[in-house]
Design an enzyme around this catalytic site. Sequence first.
Site, PDB file in Angstrom:
ATOM      1  CB  ALA A   1      -1.498   0.135   1.583  1.00 49.78           C
TER       2      ALA A   1
ATOM      3  N   GLY B   1       3.228   3.991  -3.000  1.00 47.88           N
ATOM      4  CA  GLY B   1       3.781   4.589  -3.507  1.00 47.88           C
ATOM      5  C   GLY B   1       2.353   3.921  -4.889  1.00 47.88           C
TER       6      GLY B   1
ATOM      7  CE  LYS C   1       3.608   3.316   3.928  1.00 47.64           C
ATOM      8  NZ  LYS C   1       4.662   3.124   2.989  1.00 47.64           N
TER       9      LYS C   1
ATOM     10  CB  SER D   1       5.057  -9.237   6.603  1.00 51.59           C
ATOM     11  OG  SER D   1       5.972 -10.623   5.600  1.00 51.59           O
TER      12      SER D   1
ATOM     13  CG  ASP E   1       9.289  -2.477   0.141  1.00 53.86           C
ATOM     14  OD1 ASP E   1       9.291  -3.687  -0.187  1.00 53.86           O
ATOM     15  OD2 ASP E   1       9.041  -1.625   0.775  1.00 53.86           O
ATOM     16  CG  ASN E   2      10.350  -6.903  -0.096  1.00 54.84           C
ATOM     17  OD1 ASN E   2      10.951  -7.954   0.560  1.00 54.84           O
ATOM     18  ND2 ASN E   2      10.687  -6.252   0.226  1.00 54.84           N
TER      19      ASN E   2
ATOM     20  CB  ALA F   1       8.325  -9.676   0.085  1.00 53.30           C
TER      21      ALA F   1
ATOM     22  CB  CYS G   1      41.416  -3.406   0.057  1.00 55.00           C
ATOM     23  SG  CYS G   1      41.681  -3.940  -1.540  1.00 55.00           S
TER      24      CYS G   1
ATOM     25  CB  CYS H   1      12.498 -21.487 -14.285  1.00 55.84           C
ATOM     26  SG  CYS H   1      11.629 -20.152 -12.868  1.00 55.84           S
TER      27      CYS H   1
END
Length: 627
Positions: A27, A29, A74, A97, A119-120, A123, A175, A434
């Site tokens: 929920a 953008g 949200k 979640s 957004d990830n 998920a 390094c 796949c």
Amino acid sequence: MSAAMKSSLSNNLQQNVSSCKILVVGAGGIGCELLKNLALTGFSDIEVIDLDTIDVSNLNRQFLFRKEHVGKSKSQVAKESTLKFNPDVNIVAYHDSVMNPDYGVNFFKKFKLVMNALDNRAARNHVNRMCLAADVPLVESGTAGYLGQVTVIKKGLTECYECRPKATQKTFPGCTIRNTPSEPIHCVVWAKHLFNQLFGEDDPDQDVSPDTEDPELTAEAGEKALEKETEGNGKDLERKSTRVWAIENGYNPEKIFSKLFRDDIKYLLSMEALWKTRRPPEPLDWNNLSDATPSSATQMRDQRIWSMKECGEVFANCLGKLKIDLAAQGDDGMLVWDKDDETALDFVVSAANIRANIFGISQKSRFDIKSMAGNIIPAIATTNAIVAALIVMEALKIINDQFDKCTTVYLNRKPNFRKKLLDAGRLDPPNPKCYVCSAKPEVTVVLNTQKITIKFLEEKILKGDLGMVAPDVEIDNGMGTIIISSEEGETEENNEKLLSSFGIINGSRLKCDDFLQNYNLNITIAHVEKLEDEKEFMVVGDMAELQAKLEENSKKKEEGTGAALEKSKEEEEDDLEIIDDIEAMETGPTDTSPKKRKADELDCTPTAKKQKKSVGGDGDADIVEIL
């Protein structure tokens, strides 16, 4: 349903729209725009799930939220705001979640279709697998600035979200981060690592101290640097973690500043071999910081470059605030860096700019560093609105049983040769290799069985790379040896044992099962002594693919020049540091044709056992990395 919409849809389609149950995941953008569109289109049975709460940074584009909603759920606020557009809609909101075991296959089976606004990557992988298991169509979407994409996933008909490999994140040699930064991003990564060392999860791969094992140093040079550090003590220097040292000194700003930006820099200067062809760094004195401000046309704090004195003051203030936040988490608590937490961001901005100044690197504004630290592509509200409309258009085709008319739609930055911003393409069939949606999912994992532990296999490979949530793993040896169980405590004693201790060797096969995702995967282990670039493991489609890759690498090495070979050798010795998760990303699957673009997201993992404080947490679904 509005009168205009009624006149646009046939009576049969209106009935189907009104009666079908749909799930919206996210929920943010796109999710806000999508919920509004669904309510006005006539969808009357909607469920929405989102784990995040509203942050003030959401308000410029997630129009269902207002200032008074900051800190609230949200999904719940989105529900309440959407009902103002159409009070007749039945909306069920979950502040949770989607990876929670409560939302299993039976939960997904009750929906006519699912729409992702996530957004990830973790998920997205999970929802993809749940929709495949439940045989429910999924509409994926993604935006990146002015670019957007919408596609449809249907089991057996189209490629799934995981049919094509996602690009790995950009890495930097350890390094370089610790010893010889040359770009602003190197300083930003170092500052984020410093945050974790002081307040977050302790990761030895994110050490911020000078690296005496730098490939550019000879063994003698490294030893001399160590000797200088202990000179005059008459005994070996006691090694302490950055966190322990900071706690013992009460997070004293002057002591921490002097250690990081004076003493450590002097220590680096003792590694003379590093500065033969580079500008040497210049240590800073806490009591003598310049208040000279670089020329800037703006006086806005986010846009201007801070002076060293201001950076020092901000650094000190942030240390004090973060110290209090950390103490509130208890003995085993930790903080999680978040770009939308003002204090956490200011800490990184000040530390990164101080380090940049020391190494003669151009400093950056707070706005720029926020973008760099979160790998952010600025979100455009108009793009979200267009993509949300496209999602509904594809959904209407699915509901009307017109899968043959579904397409992947791209929103371009500039009009194409037909003077159109939107470009539609065919849906590709499933990838027969796949490891998620094929008839017999299989994958080969290349690693050293004598160095990889069972815990690493579970956390880094199965959950981290292969997207499982609660895997059970059995060795396919005819004896049914279970090495990983999703039941808590059943195989905990195996965690620190090596794969080789269970007789897992080159060619061994593992049968993996994730009951929650209704997902089975066979893994073939390919044992190697060492992987290139110091990688700990590599996932490939099959042994033939692996062999082809090895032969290709061998051929490149043979054809390389002496200089290229030397550079390759140097890179192989480096420890790679990975930029932390791209924090707010969204995408749909694509193919590799030149016309198509691939967008991808960053990592959200199931709740860790240790107590963490999430500092902020946007959860937008409107920022992606376009590949």
